[in-house]
Scaffold this motif. Sequence first.
Motif, PDB file in Angstrom:
ATOM      1  N   LEU A 170       0.794  -1.179  -0.087  1.00 22.38           N
ATOM      2  CA  LEU A 170      -0.002  -0.108  -0.028  1.00 22.38           C
ATOM      3  C   LEU A 170       0.854   1.203  -0.098  1.00 22.38           C
ATOM      4  O   LEU A 170       1.971   1.084   0.838  1.00 22.38           O
ATOM      5  CB  LEU A 170      -0.816   0.037   1.301  1.00 22.38           C
ATOM      6  CG  LEU A 170      -2.196  -1.010   1.618  1.00 22.38           C
ATOM      7  CD1 LEU A 170      -2.492  -0.785   2.803  1.00 22.38           C
ATOM      8  CD2 LEU A 170      -3.067  -0.838   0.560  1.00 22.38           C
TER       9      LEU A 170
ATOM     10  N   ILE B 271      -5.220   6.214  -0.176  1.00 21.78           N
ATOM     11  CA  ILE B 271      -4.580   5.042  -0.154  1.00 21.78           C
ATOM     12  C   ILE B 271      -4.337   4.613  -1.438  1.00 21.78           C
ATOM     13  O   ILE B 271      -5.402   4.659  -2.386  1.00 21.78           O
ATOM     14  CB  ILE B 271      -5.355   4.042   0.723  1.00 21.78           C
ATOM     15  CG1 ILE B 271      -5.472   4.419   1.967  1.00 21.78           C
ATOM     16  CG2 ILE B 271      -5.095   2.672   0.552  1.00 21.78           C
ATOM     17  CD1 ILE B 271      -6.591   3.688   3.106  1.00 21.78           C
TER      18      ILE B 271
ATOM     19  N   LEU C  31      -3.304   1.294  -3.788  1.00 19.79           N
ATOM     20  CA  LEU C  31      -3.262  -0.302  -4.089  1.00 19.79           C
ATOM     21  C   LEU C  31      -3.908  -0.771  -5.387  1.00 19.79           C
ATOM     22  O   LEU C  31      -4.870  -0.145  -6.004  1.00 19.79           O
ATOM     23  CB  LEU C  31      -3.865  -0.885  -2.815  1.00 19.79           C
ATOM     24  CG  LEU C  31      -5.373  -0.969  -2.932  1.00 19.79           C
ATOM     25  CD1 LEU C  31      -5.851  -2.672  -2.134  1.00 19.79           C
ATOM     26  CD2 LEU C  31      -6.181  -0.055  -2.351  1.00 19.79           C
TER      27      LEU C  31
ATOM     28  N   LEU D 105      -7.325  -6.335   0.992  1.00 24.33           N
ATOM     29  CA  LEU D 105      -7.274  -5.295   1.821  1.00 24.33           C
ATOM     30  C   LEU D 105      -8.329  -5.398   2.722  1.00 24.33           C
ATOM     31  O   LEU D 105      -8.434  -5.294   4.188  1.00 24.33           O
ATOM     32  CB  LEU D 105      -7.213  -3.853   1.252  1.00 24.33           C
ATOM     33  CG  LEU D 105      -7.307  -2.704   2.256  1.00 24.33           C
ATOM     34  CD1 LEU D 105      -6.116  -2.761   3.145  1.00 24.33           C
ATOM     35  CD2 LEU D 105      -7.453  -1.467   1.508  1.00 24.33           C
TER      36      LEU D 105
END
Length: 108
Positions: free
Chosen positions: A73, A86, A88, A96
Motif C-alpha cells: 500500500l 490509499i 493499491l 485489504l
Amino acid sequence: MTHRGTWKKAEAKVAKFFETSRTPLSGGNSKHTRSDTLHEELYVENKYKKKHTVVTLYDETAVKARMEGKLPLVTLEEKGRPGFWIVLKSDDFGRLLRILGYEKKMIL
C-alpha cells in the motif's frame, strides 16, 4: 497521443470493476454526469497515462512488500489536509478488506 479507443476501454474496465458502466460521450458532453462512470454513488475520474509517478513508487513498495509477504500500500498525505489517500492495485482490494476485517463487519 493516446488513441480514443484505448482510454475508452480503460474507463470501461474501471466501470466494470465498480459494477457499473462507462459514461457515454465525454465529460461535459454527457447529459448524465461528468464522472467517467454511471455509478450512482461513486464519482470516478480515470486517468490513462503511459506513466504515473505514484505507480512507480507503488512498484518499488511492492518489491519490498513481497519480500516480507505483505500487501503493498502507498499512502499519500498533504500538509494541512486531514486524512490521507490509499493507493493499491484493484486486484488487492478484496484482500485489504479481509485484512482489515471488513468482511466480518459487513455481515453484522
